[in-house]
Design a protein around this motif. Sequence first.
Motif, PDB file in Angstrom:
ATOM      1  N   ALA A  21     -39.747  64.754 -67.357  1.00  0.00           N
ATOM      2  CA  ALA A  21     -38.286  64.559 -67.447  1.00  0.00           C
ATOM      3  C   ALA A  21     -38.522  63.300 -66.264  1.00  0.00           C
ATOM      4  CB  ALA A  21     -37.823  66.001 -67.137  1.00  0.00           C
ATOM      5  N   THR A  22     -38.843  62.041 -66.920  1.00  0.00           N
ATOM      6  CA  THR A  22     -38.931  61.150 -66.168  1.00  0.00           C
ATOM      7  C   THR A  22     -38.522  59.758 -66.582  1.00  0.00           C
ATOM      8  OG1 THR A  22     -41.035  60.739 -66.350  1.00  0.00           O
ATOM      9  CG2 THR A  22     -40.924  61.908 -64.305  1.00  0.00           C
ATOM     10  N   THR A  23     -38.008  60.530 -67.910  1.00  0.00           N
ATOM     11  CA  THR A  23     -38.057  59.248 -68.443  1.00  0.00           C
ATOM     12  C   THR A  23     -36.861  59.538 -70.169  1.00  0.00           C
ATOM     13  OG1 THR A  23     -40.029  57.650 -68.832  1.00  0.00           O
ATOM     14  CG2 THR A  23     -38.469  56.807 -70.370  1.00  0.00           C
ATOM     15  N   MET A  24     -35.883  58.967 -70.184  1.00  0.00           N
ATOM     16  CA  MET A  24     -34.780  58.857 -71.505  1.00  0.00           C
ATOM     17  C   MET A  24     -34.958  57.956 -72.102  1.00  0.00           C
ATOM     18  SD  MET A  24     -30.400  59.389 -71.078  1.00  0.00           S
ATOM     19  CE  MET A  24     -29.899  57.550 -71.388  1.00  0.00           C
ATOM     20  N   TYR A  25     -34.598  58.114 -73.426  1.00  0.00           N
ATOM     21  CA  TYR A  25     -34.765  57.194 -74.766  1.00  0.00           C
ATOM     22  C   TYR A  25     -33.814  57.056 -75.230  1.00  0.00           C
ATOM     23  CZ  TYR A  25     -40.308  57.683 -73.877  1.00  0.00           C
ATOM     24  OH  TYR A  25     -41.221  57.295 -73.009  1.00  0.00           O
ATOM     25  N   TYR A  26     -33.265  56.324 -76.039  1.00  0.00           N
ATOM     26  CA  TYR A  26     -32.001  55.785 -77.080  1.00  0.00           C
ATOM     27  C   TYR A  26     -31.616  55.174 -77.858  1.00  0.00           C
ATOM     28  CZ  TYR A  26     -26.983  55.176 -76.435  1.00  0.00           C
ATOM     29  OH  TYR A  26     -25.310  55.012 -77.036  1.00  0.00           O
ATOM     30  N   ILE A  27     -30.767  55.491 -78.312  1.00  0.00           N
ATOM     31  CA  ILE A  27     -29.932  54.709 -79.854  1.00  0.00           C
ATOM     32  C   ILE A  27     -29.009  54.252 -79.932  1.00  0.00           C
ATOM     33  CG2 ILE A  27     -30.081  53.713 -82.142  1.00  0.00           C
ATOM     34  CD1 ILE A  27     -33.231  55.782 -82.281  1.00  0.00           C
ATOM     35  N   ASP A  28     -29.248  52.740 -80.067  1.00  0.00           N
ATOM     36  CA  ASP A  28     -27.773  52.241 -80.499  1.00  0.00           C
ATOM     37  C   ASP A  28     -28.177  51.626 -81.633  1.00  0.00           C
ATOM     38  OD1 ASP A  28     -25.570  51.042 -81.191  1.00  0.00           O
ATOM     39  OD2 ASP A  28     -24.983  49.458 -79.508  1.00  0.00           O
ATOM     40  N   THR A  29     -27.717  52.354 -82.641  1.00  0.00           N
ATOM     41  CA  THR A  29     -27.970  52.045 -84.522  1.00  0.00           C
ATOM     42  C   THR A  29     -27.983  49.835 -85.077  1.00  0.00           C
ATOM     43  OG1 THR A  29     -27.590  53.862 -84.980  1.00  0.00           O
ATOM     44  CG2 THR A  29     -28.001  51.922 -86.851  1.00  0.00           C
ATOM     45  N   PRO A  30     -27.256  49.181 -84.432  1.00  0.00           N
ATOM     46  CA  PRO A  30     -27.397  47.817 -84.918  1.00  0.00           C
ATOM     47  C   PRO A  30     -28.492  47.377 -83.795  1.00  0.00           C
ATOM     48  CG  PRO A  30     -24.935  48.929 -85.006  1.00  0.00           C
ATOM     49  CD  PRO A  30     -25.945  49.700 -83.976  1.00  0.00           C
ATOM     50  N   THR A  31     -28.701  47.349 -82.849  1.00  0.00           N
ATOM     51  CA  THR A  31     -29.549  46.805 -81.969  1.00  0.00           C
ATOM     52  C   THR A  31     -31.098  46.716 -82.800  1.00  0.00           C
ATOM     53  OG1 THR A  31     -29.961  48.546 -80.779  1.00  0.00           O
ATOM     54  CG2 THR A  31     -28.769  47.410 -79.669  1.00  0.00           C
ATOM     55  N   GLY A  32     -31.560  47.139 -83.877  1.00  0.00           N
ATOM     56  CA  GLY A  32     -32.702  47.755 -84.469  1.00  0.00           C
ATOM     57  C   GLY A  32     -33.627  48.111 -82.850  1.00  0.00           C
ATOM     58  N   VAL A  33     -33.327  48.564 -82.052  1.00  0.00           N
ATOM     59  CA  VAL A  33     -34.156  49.002 -80.692  1.00  0.00           C
ATOM     60  C   VAL A  33     -34.423  50.353 -80.650  1.00  0.00           C
ATOM     61  CG1 VAL A  33     -34.624  45.980 -79.964  1.00  0.00           C
ATOM     62  CG2 VAL A  33     -33.446  47.806 -79.240  1.00  0.00           C
ATOM     63  N   ILE A  34     -35.635  50.733 -79.830  1.00  0.00           N
ATOM     64  CA  ILE A  34     -35.372  51.718 -79.268  1.00  0.00           C
ATOM     65  C   ILE A  34     -35.099  51.659 -77.238  1.00  0.00           C
ATOM     66  CG2 ILE A  34     -36.204  54.100 -78.310  1.00  0.00           C
ATOM     67  CD1 ILE A  34     -37.419  54.047 -80.326  1.00  0.00           C
ATOM     68  N   ARG A  35     -34.020  51.443 -76.864  1.00  0.00           N
ATOM     69  CA  ARG A  35     -34.567  51.221 -75.244  1.00  0.00           C
ATOM     70  C   ARG A  35     -34.703  53.051 -74.435  1.00  0.00           C
ATOM     71  NH1 ARG A  35     -28.776  50.337 -73.484  1.00  0.00           N
ATOM     72  NH2 ARG A  35     -27.806  50.293 -75.686  1.00  0.00           N
ATOM     73  N   ALA A  36     -35.926  52.564 -73.087  1.00  0.00           N
ATOM     74  CA  ALA A  36     -36.083  53.913 -71.990  1.00  0.00           C
ATOM     75  C   ALA A  36     -35.095  53.147 -71.004  1.00  0.00           C
ATOM     76  CB  ALA A  36     -37.529  53.650 -72.218  1.00  0.00           C
ATOM     77  N   PHE A  37     -35.245  54.683 -70.446  1.00  0.00           N
ATOM     78  CA  PHE A  37     -35.102  54.467 -68.863  1.00  0.00           C
ATOM     79  C   PHE A  37     -35.739  55.533 -67.891  1.00  0.00           C
ATOM     80  CE2 PHE A  37     -31.543  53.877 -71.473  1.00  0.00           C
ATOM     81  CZ  PHE A  37     -30.617  52.616 -71.308  1.00  0.00           C
ATOM     82  N   ASP A  38     -35.195  55.008 -67.172  1.00  0.00           N
ATOM     83  CA  ASP A  38     -35.943  56.446 -65.796  1.00  0.00           C
ATOM     84  C   ASP A  38     -35.158  57.202 -65.823  1.00  0.00           C
ATOM     85  OD1 ASP A  38     -38.607  54.413 -65.198  1.00  0.00           O
ATOM     86  OD2 ASP A  38     -38.110  53.303 -63.874  1.00  0.00           O
ATOM     87  N   TYR A  39     -35.692  58.360 -65.533  1.00  0.00           N
ATOM     88  CA  TYR A  39     -34.575  59.625 -65.251  1.00  0.00           C
ATOM     89  C   TYR A  39     -34.666  60.240 -64.157  1.00  0.00           C
ATOM     90  CZ  TYR A  39     -32.708  63.507 -66.288  1.00  0.00           C
ATOM     91  OH  TYR A  39     -31.131  64.885 -65.973  1.00  0.00           O
ATOM     92  N   ASN A  40     -33.678  60.424 -63.334  1.00  0.00           N
ATOM     93  CA  ASN A  40     -33.990  61.047 -62.259  1.00  0.00           C
ATOM     94  C   ASN A  40     -33.965  62.522 -62.213  1.00  0.00           C
ATOM     95  OD1 ASN A  40     -33.418  62.145 -59.338  1.00  0.00           O
ATOM     96  ND2 ASN A  40     -33.799  60.091 -58.632  1.00  0.00           N
ATOM     97  N   LYS A  41     -34.428  63.541 -61.914  1.00  0.00           N
ATOM     98  CA  LYS A  41     -34.422  64.698 -62.983  1.00  0.00           C
ATOM     99  C   LYS A  41     -33.426  65.585 -61.382  1.00  0.00           C
ATOM    100  CE  LYS A  41     -39.675  65.807 -61.420  1.00  0.00           C
ATOM    101  NZ  LYS A  41     -40.915  65.877 -62.080  1.00  0.00           N
ATOM    102  N   SER A  42     -33.811  65.048 -60.194  1.00  0.00           N
ATOM    103  CA  SER A  42     -32.990  65.288 -59.352  1.00  0.00           C
ATOM    104  C   SER A  42     -31.487  64.977 -59.437  1.00  0.00           C
ATOM    105  CB  SER A  42     -33.376  64.269 -57.494  1.00  0.00           C
ATOM    106  OG  SER A  42     -34.863  65.450 -57.258  1.00  0.00           O
ATOM    107  N   THR A  43     -31.361  63.561 -60.010  1.00  0.00           N
ATOM    108  CA  THR A  43     -30.141  63.537 -59.955  1.00  0.00           C
ATOM    109  C   THR A  43     -28.924  63.370 -61.324  1.00  0.00           C
ATOM    110  OG1 THR A  43     -30.262  60.973 -59.810  1.00  0.00           O
ATOM    111  CG2 THR A  43     -30.098  62.535 -57.601  1.00  0.00           C
ATOM    112  N   ALA A  44     -30.170  63.050 -62.424  1.00  0.00           N
ATOM    113  CA  ALA A  44     -29.393  63.260 -63.598  1.00  0.00           C
ATOM    114  C   ALA A  44     -28.794  61.974 -63.891  1.00  0.00           C
ATOM    115  CB  ALA A  44     -28.902  64.337 -64.149  1.00  0.00           C
ATOM    116  N   ILE A  45     -29.368  60.608 -63.133  1.00  0.00           N
ATOM    117  CA  ILE A  45     -28.635  58.816 -62.957  1.00  0.00           C
ATOM    118  C   ILE A  45     -30.028  58.521 -63.685  1.00  0.00           C
ATOM    119  CG2 ILE A  45     -28.934  57.426 -61.739  1.00  0.00           C
ATOM    120  CD1 ILE A  45     -26.008  59.516 -61.761  1.00  0.00           C
TER     121      ILE A  45
END
Length: 336
Positions: A192-216
């Motif tokens: 629960a430290t990383t979120m992965y996300y797709i916006d299809t037309p970009t052709g990539v998978i992005r990652a974000f740090d995920y704060n499990k205390s704040t869900a930010i």
Amino acid sequence: MIPNWLRLMALSGLSLMLATSCKSEAEKPSEKPQTPPKEEVKLAFENKSELGEGPVWNSKTQELYWVDILNQELHIFSPDTQEDRALKVPSRIGTVVPYSPRQAVVALEDGIYKINLQSGDLELLSDVEKEETKNRFNDGKCDPAGNLWVGSMNLAENEASGNLYKIQPDGTTTKMLDSITISNGIVWDRRATTMYYIDTPTGVIRAFDYNKSTAIISNERVVVEVDPADGFPDGMAIDENNNLWVGLWNGNAVVQYNSKTGELMQKIEVPAHNVTAAAFGGPDLDILYITSARVDMTDEELEKYPLAGSIFSYKPGVKGQKADVFGESRTQSNTP
């Protein structure tokens, strides 16, 4: 048919490349390619859904929830009995997530609702984007804290008018990302430290740090670049090693990517042209359920892939992670 969003791919992809960070991942997914088992992709449930999407496994009931967006149906499939039950909804349905024994949460065109799984009765949770005529809701999943993250997409697929929202169990709605064209796959790692996300037309998978205390989320970067020759990234699942399984629109396959290196680890051919998403299921979470679509296929493609729109299954030789449930938190007992 060439979707409008393909014309935007080069421009949106370039802008995302500029946001790529060199920060290393906290988690350590397996870097060794998995050896594909000899078992082939199987037909789990034959159906002619126009746009089968959003599969999620309910571990409590041992059922697969999925949606047919264009036919405005929520489906509940039991592999044990081979029963698939469909509930009609009043507008296009983007996604579904488990909630309670009697209810699930769905994203419809005009908002987010709780739905009674017997009667189909709806209870409004959030009417965000109710007045937005350019968009409809698309894919979404629950985070480790029990919030629903759901994205909208541009109806004409030619403008980045979509957004990604976080919907809390009390209905509180927060915009987390904007300037999205087709919001799609979203998953979280085991810790629960990383979120992965797709916006299809970009052709990539992005990652974000995920704060499990704040869900930010923070520290956006690109972790996977999908070769356009393979297709376009749609829905996504995550396995026990934090590697990513992505349905390829216009790609006839599900692919496994190493979330740390971006390496393509496996490519599993599926007898459908537009493969939309995947979800790990079964009692041991060792079965990959795969959704597909018939929309945007030529007559020749429909003849070649008569099972398009069906649900498929595959044993990939690795287990998945249990789907998070709306209103339930796992952040107090994370896997180290």
